[in-house]
Design a protein around this motif. Sequence first.
Motif, PDB file in Angstrom:
ATOM      1  N   THR A 226      -1.666  12.549   7.179  1.00 56.78           N
ATOM      2  CA  THR A 226      -1.033  12.611   8.395  1.00 56.78           C
ATOM      3  C   THR A 226      -1.775  12.186   9.424  1.00 56.78           C
ATOM      4  OG1 THR A 226      -1.734  14.817   8.243  1.00 56.78           O
ATOM      5  CG2 THR A 226       0.658  14.601   7.706  1.00 56.78           C
ATOM      6  N   THR A 227      -2.716  11.138   9.013  1.00 56.07           N
ATOM      7  CA  THR A 227      -3.660  10.885  10.083  1.00 56.07           C
ATOM      8  C   THR A 227      -3.090  10.009  11.025  1.00 56.07           C
ATOM      9  OG1 THR A 227      -5.172  10.421   8.353  1.00 56.07           O
ATOM     10  CG2 THR A 227      -5.930   9.227  10.058  1.00 56.07           C
ATOM     11  N   ARG A 228      -3.288  10.252  12.350  1.00 54.95           N
ATOM     12  CA  ARG A 228      -2.516   9.473  13.299  1.00 54.95           C
ATOM     13  C   ARG A 228      -3.451   8.588  13.890  1.00 54.95           C
ATOM     14  NH1 ARG A 228       2.454  11.771  14.116  1.00 54.95           N
ATOM     15  NH2 ARG A 228       2.363  13.973  13.723  1.00 54.95           N
ATOM     16  N   ASN A 229      -2.865   7.591  14.719  1.00 50.59           N
ATOM     17  CA  ASN A 229      -3.323   6.405  14.928  1.00 50.59           C
ATOM     18  C   ASN A 229      -4.208   6.254  16.101  1.00 50.59           C
ATOM     19  OD1 ASN A 229      -3.731   3.573  15.256  1.00 50.59           O
ATOM     20  ND2 ASN A 229      -2.008   3.148  16.535  1.00 50.59           N
ATOM     21  N   THR A 238       6.968  -1.633   8.533  1.00 52.26           N
ATOM     22  CA  THR A 238       8.401  -1.204   8.000  1.00 52.26           C
ATOM     23  C   THR A 238       8.527  -1.506   6.530  1.00 52.26           C
ATOM     24  OG1 THR A 238      10.676  -1.253   8.799  1.00 52.26           O
ATOM     25  CG2 THR A 238       9.644  -3.415   8.448  1.00 52.26           C
ATOM     26  N   ILE A 239       9.404  -0.714   6.043  1.00 53.46           N
ATOM     27  CA  ILE A 239       9.452  -0.904   4.571  1.00 53.46           C
ATOM     28  C   ILE A 239      10.787  -1.787   4.264  1.00 53.46           C
ATOM     29  CG2 ILE A 239       9.999   0.594   2.516  1.00 53.46           C
ATOM     30  CD1 ILE A 239       8.396   2.766   3.424  1.00 53.46           C
ATOM     31  N   SER A 240      10.484  -2.780   3.575  1.00 55.13           N
ATOM     32  CA  SER A 240      11.561  -3.516   3.022  1.00 55.13           C
ATOM     33  C   SER A 240      11.661  -3.300   1.614  1.00 55.13           C
ATOM     34  CB  SER A 240      11.109  -5.132   3.135  1.00 55.13           C
ATOM     35  OG  SER A 240      11.927  -5.985   2.255  1.00 55.13           O
ATOM     36  N   ALA A 241      12.683  -3.203   0.809  1.00 52.86           N
ATOM     37  CA  ALA A 241      13.074  -2.824  -0.524  1.00 52.86           C
ATOM     38  C   ALA A 241      12.440  -4.156  -1.534  1.00 52.86           C
ATOM     39  CB  ALA A 241      14.436  -2.487  -0.743  1.00 52.86           C
ATOM     40  N   GLN A 242      12.757  -5.375  -0.896  1.00 55.85           N
ATOM     41  CA  GLN A 242      11.985  -6.599  -1.440  1.00 55.85           C
ATOM     42  C   GLN A 242      10.634  -6.789  -1.095  1.00 55.85           C
ATOM     43  OE1 GLN A 242      15.286  -6.439   0.078  1.00 55.85           O
ATOM     44  NE2 GLN A 242      16.065  -5.802  -1.975  1.00 55.85           N
ATOM     45  N   ALA A 273       4.095   5.012   1.586  1.00 56.17           N
ATOM     46  CA  ALA A 273       5.036   5.557   2.583  1.00 56.17           C
ATOM     47  C   ALA A 273       6.345   5.808   1.917  1.00 56.17           C
ATOM     48  CB  ALA A 273       4.862   4.622   3.772  1.00 56.17           C
ATOM     49  N   TYR A 274       7.215   6.486   2.278  1.00 64.29           N
ATOM     50  CA  TYR A 274       8.470   6.905   1.814  1.00 64.29           C
ATOM     51  C   TYR A 274       9.283   6.904   3.063  1.00 64.29           C
ATOM     52  CZ  TYR A 274      12.686   9.489   0.784  1.00 64.29           C
ATOM     53  OH  TYR A 274      13.937   9.959   0.332  1.00 64.29           O
ATOM     54  N   ASN A 275      10.343   5.890   3.209  1.00 63.46           N
ATOM     55  CA  ASN A 275      11.331   5.385   4.311  1.00 63.46           C
ATOM     56  C   ASN A 275      12.455   6.169   3.918  1.00 63.46           C
ATOM     57  OD1 ASN A 275      13.082   4.671   6.235  1.00 63.46           O
ATOM     58  ND2 ASN A 275      12.878   2.546   5.876  1.00 63.46           N
ATOM     59  N   LYS A 276      13.095   7.174   4.653  1.00 62.04           N
ATOM     60  CA  LYS A 276      14.282   8.020   4.014  1.00 62.04           C
ATOM     61  C   LYS A 276      15.425   7.650   4.201  1.00 62.04           C
ATOM     62  CE  LYS A 276      12.062  11.486   6.637  1.00 62.04           C
ATOM     63  NZ  LYS A 276      11.948  12.984   7.123  1.00 62.04           N
ATOM     64  N   SER A 277      15.380   6.338   4.913  1.00 66.74           N
ATOM     65  CA  SER A 277      16.676   5.542   5.353  1.00 66.74           C
ATOM     66  C   SER A 277      17.456   5.236   4.082  1.00 66.74           C
ATOM     67  CB  SER A 277      16.401   4.189   6.223  1.00 66.74           C
ATOM     68  OG  SER A 277      15.830   4.481   7.524  1.00 66.74           O
ATOM     69  N   TYR A 278      18.754   5.482   4.141  1.00 63.49           N
ATOM     70  CA  TYR A 278      19.450   5.296   2.778  1.00 63.49           C
ATOM     71  C   TYR A 278      20.235   4.056   3.139  1.00 63.49           C
ATOM     72  CZ  TYR A 278      22.866   7.802   5.865  1.00 63.49           C
ATOM     73  OH  TYR A 278      23.630   8.235   6.880  1.00 63.49           O
ATOM     74  N   SER A 279      20.562   3.028   2.200  1.00 60.31           N
ATOM     75  CA  SER A 279      21.055   1.781   2.138  1.00 60.31           C
ATOM     76  C   SER A 279      21.649   1.423   1.153  1.00 60.31           C
ATOM     77  CB  SER A 279      20.054   0.795   2.593  1.00 60.31           C
ATOM     78  OG  SER A 279      19.260   0.661   1.915  1.00 60.31           O
ATOM     79  N   ASP A 294      -4.795  -4.472   5.043  1.00 56.91           N
ATOM     80  CA  ASP A 294      -6.263  -3.341   5.056  1.00 56.91           C
ATOM     81  C   ASP A 294      -5.520  -2.388   5.851  1.00 56.91           C
ATOM     82  OD1 ASP A 294      -7.791  -5.238   3.318  1.00 56.91           O
ATOM     83  OD2 ASP A 294      -8.797  -5.732   5.273  1.00 56.91           O
ATOM     84  N   GLN A 295      -4.995  -2.205   6.763  1.00 55.61           N
ATOM     85  CA  GLN A 295      -4.559  -1.208   7.663  1.00 55.61           C
ATOM     86  C   GLN A 295      -3.167  -1.512   8.263  1.00 55.61           C
ATOM     87  OE1 GLN A 295      -7.862   0.117  10.164  1.00 55.61           O
ATOM     88  NE2 GLN A 295      -8.100   1.833   8.979  1.00 55.61           N
ATOM     89  N   GLY A 296      -2.578  -0.378   8.423  1.00 51.90           N
ATOM     90  CA  GLY A 296      -1.447  -0.680   9.290  1.00 51.90           C
ATOM     91  C   GLY A 296      -0.660   0.622   9.710  1.00 51.90           C
ATOM     92  N   ILE A 297       0.296   1.034  10.720  1.00 56.63           N
ATOM     93  CA  ILE A 297       0.863   2.221  11.121  1.00 56.63           C
ATOM     94  C   ILE A 297       1.988   2.140  11.088  1.00 56.63           C
ATOM     95  CG2 ILE A 297      -1.047   2.397  12.605  1.00 56.63           C
ATOM     96  CD1 ILE A 297       0.664   1.271  14.950  1.00 56.63           C
ATOM     97  N   VAL A 298       2.761   3.245  10.590  1.00 63.02           N
ATOM     98  CA  VAL A 298       4.053   3.476  10.503  1.00 63.02           C
ATOM     99  C   VAL A 298       4.807   4.593  11.332  1.00 63.02           C
ATOM    100  CG1 VAL A 298       4.105   2.543   8.111  1.00 63.02           C
ATOM    101  CG2 VAL A 298       3.786   5.018   8.368  1.00 63.02           C
ATOM    102  N   SER A 299       5.976   4.824  11.543  1.00 61.59           N
ATOM    103  CA  SER A 299       6.457   5.759  12.402  1.00 61.59           C
ATOM    104  C   SER A 299       6.317   6.963  11.558  1.00 61.59           C
ATOM    105  CB  SER A 299       8.038   5.470  12.310  1.00 61.59           C
ATOM    106  OG  SER A 299       8.799   6.542  12.779  1.00 61.59           O
ATOM    107  N   PRO A 300       6.057   8.282  12.384  1.00 61.19           N
ATOM    108  CA  PRO A 300       6.064   9.371  11.934  1.00 61.19           C
ATOM    109  C   PRO A 300       7.160  10.022  11.093  1.00 61.19           C
ATOM    110  CG  PRO A 300       6.027   9.482  14.320  1.00 61.19           C
ATOM    111  CD  PRO A 300       6.035   8.150  14.157  1.00 61.19           C
ATOM    112  N   LEU A 301       8.492   9.206  11.185  1.00 61.34           N
ATOM    113  CA  LEU A 301       9.605   9.567  10.415  1.00 61.34           C
ATOM    114  C   LEU A 301       9.214   9.492   9.026  1.00 61.34           C
ATOM    115  CD1 LEU A 301      12.393   8.089  12.710  1.00 61.34           C
ATOM    116  CD2 LEU A 301      11.768  10.592  12.498  1.00 61.34           C
ATOM    117  N   TYR A 302       8.286   8.468   8.559  1.00 58.52           N
ATOM    118  CA  TYR A 302       8.228   8.318   7.091  1.00 58.52           C
ATOM    119  C   TYR A 302       6.925   9.467   6.688  1.00 58.52           C
ATOM    120  CZ  TYR A 302       9.452   3.076   7.736  1.00 58.52           C
ATOM    121  OH  TYR A 302      10.001   2.088   7.928  1.00 58.52           O
TER     122      TYR A 302
END
Length: 405
Positions: A226-229, A238-242, A273-279, A294-302
């Motif tokens: 839960t380390t904030r930016n 963003t998470i792509s399945a592929q 990271a776990y993206n809870k979006s269903y598709s 090496d580093q990146g940031i993701v939405s806190p929804l993940y």
Amino acid sequence: MQMKDLPEGWQLIQLRDAVTKVGSGVTPKGGKESYQASGIPLIRSQNVLDGVLDIKEVAFISEKQHRQMSSSAVYAGDVLLNITGASIGRSCVAPHGIGEANVNQHVCIIRPTAIITPQYLNLVLCSSYGQRLIDSYQAGGGRQGLNFEQIKSFPIPTPPVEQQRLINGAITTWDDALKLQARKLQQLRKRKKEVAFRLMSGTKRLEGFTGEWRNAILSEFFARLTTRNAVGNTNVLTISAQQGLVSQTRYFNKSIASEEVSTYYLLNRGDFAYNKSYSAGYPMGVIKPLTQYDQGIVSPLYICMRPITNDGGFFEHFFEIGILNRGISRIAQEGARNHGLLNVSARDFMELDVRIPEADERRAIAEVLNTATKEIRLEEDKLAALREQKRGLLHQLLTGQLRLS
């Protein structure tokens, strides 16, 4: 492209001078509710892929509606072009044997005369030249929509018909090679998935391993992250399945993140990271590690987590084949979906049950699957190289730099 740039015998003609029709259909009265289980195919933008008409999931309308929409009936040899939305610019040729069919308002029918073959026109539209042309009509590069007058004004480099046929034949040969390579990739991915499932479920054991597997929970192997930016990182992922965790600007060609990203979670290479979006194909969302940066940031929804054991990449494969789906389905609150997200709490997620072998077997399984992944990536590189070579060849053919005989 200017006339002076074209070889002798070629013309730069406006599309309006080489077609008998440019037009689209409408949404049938009643919208989706009017669709039937069978009847007359209604071609929508999702059916028009790059150079291919895919009617596996086509909608159907009644014969009465089809007759009412007679002006947008599709015939073999029509070029179909998506003119709105995210898929704008995709085009294909309606194949022989298509039978009766129609289009909605998002798909434009272009019906060429004898001056230009449908296959050649489709190649022009699919080419980098054609895509730049389509982009040029979109205000601000938003690619929101094309109107019929814009389409009619497209300047098309047009060689004699015999040269058009030779160009199409050369590209068809290249497409055949691409299909063979894509089929090989598909088979490798299928084989890896089957092997991975058998190894991860314990139905197949690697030689030398006979120990009992045990039941555990996810938090034995991962710590919630839960380390904030606070460092001002701007690499929004963003998470792509592929493709896994990738930069938003690379995936969407723009950033769709909030302007304020200090509340985003900061990930280091190797974090998950776990993206809870269903598709489609991923009803319980997608879990991926950060491998490309090496580093990146993701939405806190993940839901984010960091490995606390050395498993040689075991869990990347474990998550990829969806073994956690049943557990996620159990903890997701039915009917409580927010903005397309499954309602899964981080606490429940970290306490999910997993049946797991000991560390040495996990690493051995990972080694087998890592080798399979490397083989797949080599073939993916070959496919990408073939596509790039085809683009280069098509550019040379459409500009007359390369002449066929």
